[in-house]
Scaffold this motif. Sequence first.
Motif, PDB file in Angstrom:
ATOM      1  N   GLY A 166      19.251 -27.093 -47.295  1.00 54.33           N
ATOM      2  CA  GLY A 166      17.873 -27.590 -47.180  1.00 54.33           C
ATOM      3  C   GLY A 166      17.707 -28.507 -45.983  1.00 54.33           C
ATOM      4  O   GLY A 166      16.715 -28.418 -45.252  1.00 54.33           O
ATOM      5  N   SER A 167      18.686 -29.372 -45.751  1.00 49.55           N
ATOM      6  CA  SER A 167      18.649 -30.253 -44.579  1.00 49.55           C
ATOM      7  C   SER A 167      18.683 -29.456 -43.289  1.00 49.55           C
ATOM      8  O   SER A 167      18.003 -29.790 -42.317  1.00 49.55           O
ATOM      9  N   ALA A 168      19.463 -28.386 -43.265  1.00 50.05           N
ATOM     10  CA  ALA A 168      19.529 -27.522 -42.078  1.00 50.05           C
ATOM     11  C   ALA A 168      18.176 -26.861 -41.827  1.00 50.05           C
ATOM     12  O   ALA A 168      17.735 -26.762 -40.675  1.00 50.05           O
ATOM     13  N   ALA A 169      17.512 -26.419 -42.889  1.00 51.21           N
ATOM     14  CA  ALA A 169      16.192 -25.793 -42.741  1.00 51.21           C
ATOM     15  C   ALA A 169      15.180 -26.796 -42.182  1.00 51.21           C
ATOM     16  O   ALA A 169      14.399 -26.459 -41.278  1.00 51.21           O
ATOM     17  N   LEU A 170      15.202 -28.014 -42.674  1.00 49.95           N
ATOM     18  CA  LEU A 170      14.280 -29.034 -42.172  1.00 49.95           C
ATOM     19  C   LEU A 170      14.612 -29.395 -40.725  1.00 49.95           C
ATOM     20  O   LEU A 170      13.711 -29.614 -39.914  1.00 49.95           O
ATOM     21  N   ALA A 171      15.898 -29.428 -40.403  1.00 53.13           N
ATOM     22  CA  ALA A 171      16.315 -29.726 -39.024  1.00 53.13           C
ATOM     23  C   ALA A 171      15.816 -28.650 -38.062  1.00 53.13           C
ATOM     24  O   ALA A 171      15.434 -28.956 -36.926  1.00 53.13           O
ATOM     25  N   PHE A 172      15.812 -27.393 -38.494  1.00 53.66           N
ATOM     26  CA  PHE A 172      15.268 -26.306 -37.677  1.00 53.66           C
ATOM     27  C   PHE A 172      13.828 -26.629 -37.270  1.00 53.66           C
ATOM     28  O   PHE A 172      13.442 -26.424 -36.121  1.00 53.66           O
ATOM     29  N   CYS A 173      13.064 -27.168 -38.195  1.00 58.08           N
ATOM     30  CA  CYS A 173      11.647 -27.470 -37.937  1.00 58.08           C
ATOM     31  C   CYS A 173      11.454 -28.732 -37.097  1.00 58.08           C
ATOM     32  O   CYS A 173      10.518 -28.810 -36.307  1.00 58.08           O
ATOM     33  N   THR A 174      12.305 -29.708 -37.277  1.00 55.65           N
ATOM     34  CA  THR A 174      12.091 -30.999 -36.612  1.00 55.65           C
ATOM     35  C   THR A 174      12.906 -31.174 -35.326  1.00 55.65           C
ATOM     36  O   THR A 174      12.446 -31.824 -34.399  1.00 55.65           O
ATOM     37  N   MET A 175      14.106 -30.604 -35.270  1.00 62.27           N
ATOM     38  CA  MET A 175      14.987 -30.784 -34.109  1.00 62.27           C
ATOM     39  C   MET A 175      14.997 -29.583 -33.173  1.00 62.27           C
ATOM     40  O   MET A 175      15.410 -29.697 -32.038  1.00 62.27           O
ATOM     41  N   GLY A 176      14.651 -28.427 -33.722  1.00 66.59           N
ATOM     42  CA  GLY A 176      14.791 -27.192 -32.964  1.00 66.59           C
ATOM     43  C   GLY A 176      16.074 -26.484 -33.334  1.00 66.59           C
ATOM     44  O   GLY A 176      17.003 -27.076 -33.899  1.00 66.59           O
ATOM     45  N   ILE A 177      16.138 -25.216 -33.001  1.00 69.22           N
ATOM     46  CA  ILE A 177      17.252 -24.374 -33.428  1.00 69.22           C
ATOM     47  C   ILE A 177      18.587 -24.835 -32.847  1.00 69.22           C
ATOM     48  O   ILE A 177      19.591 -24.887 -33.548  1.00 69.22           O
ATOM     49  N   GLN A 178      18.630 -25.210 -31.571  1.00 65.19           N
ATOM     50  CA  GLN A 178      19.911 -25.535 -30.943  1.00 65.19           C
ATOM     51  C   GLN A 178      20.548 -26.783 -31.545  1.00 65.19           C
ATOM     52  O   GLN A 178      21.721 -26.777 -31.911  1.00 65.19           O
ATOM     53  N   MET A 179      19.765 -27.856 -31.684  1.00 69.41           N
ATOM     54  CA  MET A 179      20.321 -29.082 -32.273  1.00 69.41           C
ATOM     55  C   MET A 179      20.682 -28.874 -33.738  1.00 69.41           C
ATOM     56  O   MET A 179      21.700 -29.387 -34.207  1.00 69.41           O
ATOM     57  N   ALA A 180      19.853 -28.127 -34.470  1.00 69.36           N
ATOM     58  CA  ALA A 180      20.154 -27.853 -35.866  1.00 69.36           C
ATOM     59  C   ALA A 180      21.452 -27.059 -35.988  1.00 69.36           C
ATOM     60  O   ALA A 180      22.292 -27.353 -36.849  1.00 69.36           O
ATOM     61  N   MET A 181      21.648 -26.087 -35.102  1.00 76.69           N
ATOM     62  CA  MET A 181      22.904 -25.317 -35.112  1.00 76.69           C
ATOM     63  C   MET A 181      24.091 -26.231 -34.831  1.00 76.69           C
ATOM     64  O   MET A 181      25.122 -26.141 -35.517  1.00 76.69           O
ATOM     65  N   ASN A 182      23.958 -27.108 -33.857  1.00 77.97           N
ATOM     66  CA  ASN A 182      25.047 -28.033 -33.516  1.00 77.97           C
ATOM     67  C   ASN A 182      25.410 -28.929 -34.685  1.00 77.97           C
ATOM     68  O   ASN A 182      26.578 -29.261 -34.881  1.00 77.97           O
ATOM     69  N   ASN A 183      24.405 -29.317 -35.472  1.00 77.01           N
ATOM     70  CA  ASN A 183      24.636 -30.243 -36.580  1.00 77.01           C
ATOM     71  C   ASN A 183      25.103 -29.572 -37.857  1.00 77.01           C
ATOM     72  O   ASN A 183      25.786 -30.217 -38.673  1.00 77.01           O
ATOM     73  N   TYR A 184      24.743 -28.308 -38.082  1.00 73.99           N
ATOM     74  CA  TYR A 184      24.999 -27.697 -39.384  1.00 73.99           C
ATOM     75  C   TYR A 184      25.939 -26.510 -39.387  1.00 73.99           C
ATOM     76  O   TYR A 184      26.483 -26.170 -40.435  1.00 73.99           O
ATOM     77  N   ASN A 185      26.134 -25.835 -38.259  1.00 73.12           N
ATOM     78  CA  ASN A 185      27.095 -24.731 -38.255  1.00 73.12           C
ATOM     79  C   ASN A 185      28.503 -25.288 -38.276  1.00 73.12           C
ATOM     80  O   ASN A 185      28.798 -26.252 -37.576  1.00 73.12           O
ATOM     81  N   GLN A 186      29.380 -24.677 -39.083  1.00 73.53           N
ATOM     82  CA  GLN A 186      30.741 -25.201 -39.231  1.00 73.53           C
ATOM     83  C   GLN A 186      31.733 -24.250 -38.591  1.00 73.53           C
ATOM     84  O   GLN A 186      31.599 -23.068 -38.666  1.00 73.53           O
TER      85      GLN A 186
END
Length: 186
Positions: A166-186
């Motif tokens: 859920g946090s990753a989905a919200l990050a997609f909306c607020t940070m953009g795809i690239q930053m969200a990927m950096n923060n949530y992809n393992q």
Amino acid sequence: MKFLIVGLGNIGPEYALTRHNAGFMVLDRLAAQHDFSFTMTRLAYTAKWQHKGKQLFFVKPTTFMNLSGKAVLYYMKQENIPVENVLIITDDKDLPFGKLRLKPKGSPGGHNGLRNIDELLGTQEYARLRVGIGNNFSKGRQVDFVLGAFPEDELIQLPDYLDRAGSAALAFCTMGIQMAMNNYNQ
């Protein structure tokens, strides 16, 4: 700015806690945490929520998994949301349980829900958040596995896992795809 976040799953109590309903579970967890609720509308259960200046439109298709594209296309048009602001949340048997993979585009990878979305949108250029469910099944038993319930050891970990998704989905909306990927992809 508007975003469409679609959780894939199958409707009905018999599917509620199955692996194939990971997308529904992520959205249900977000709704419970942030005090919004879903209502039955055309082709889906839907909810709207404002978050950090963004208007988020959540969709849980009632078309069953293999026809999910109907609801995605309908709500993209209905809410006037461009494909770059669409996120599809789905289970992925090729990722171990507990792993998330956010991607800006990709193939359906054998997932019939994603295949139907690709066909109806005419593109694979939409973001997807894949929620790993593992692949601990014997040959020919894939359907039983994905439509099966999580075992007890995974059920214990599931709330934290859904929170991260859920946090990753919200990050997609607020940070953009690239930053969200950096923060949530393992």
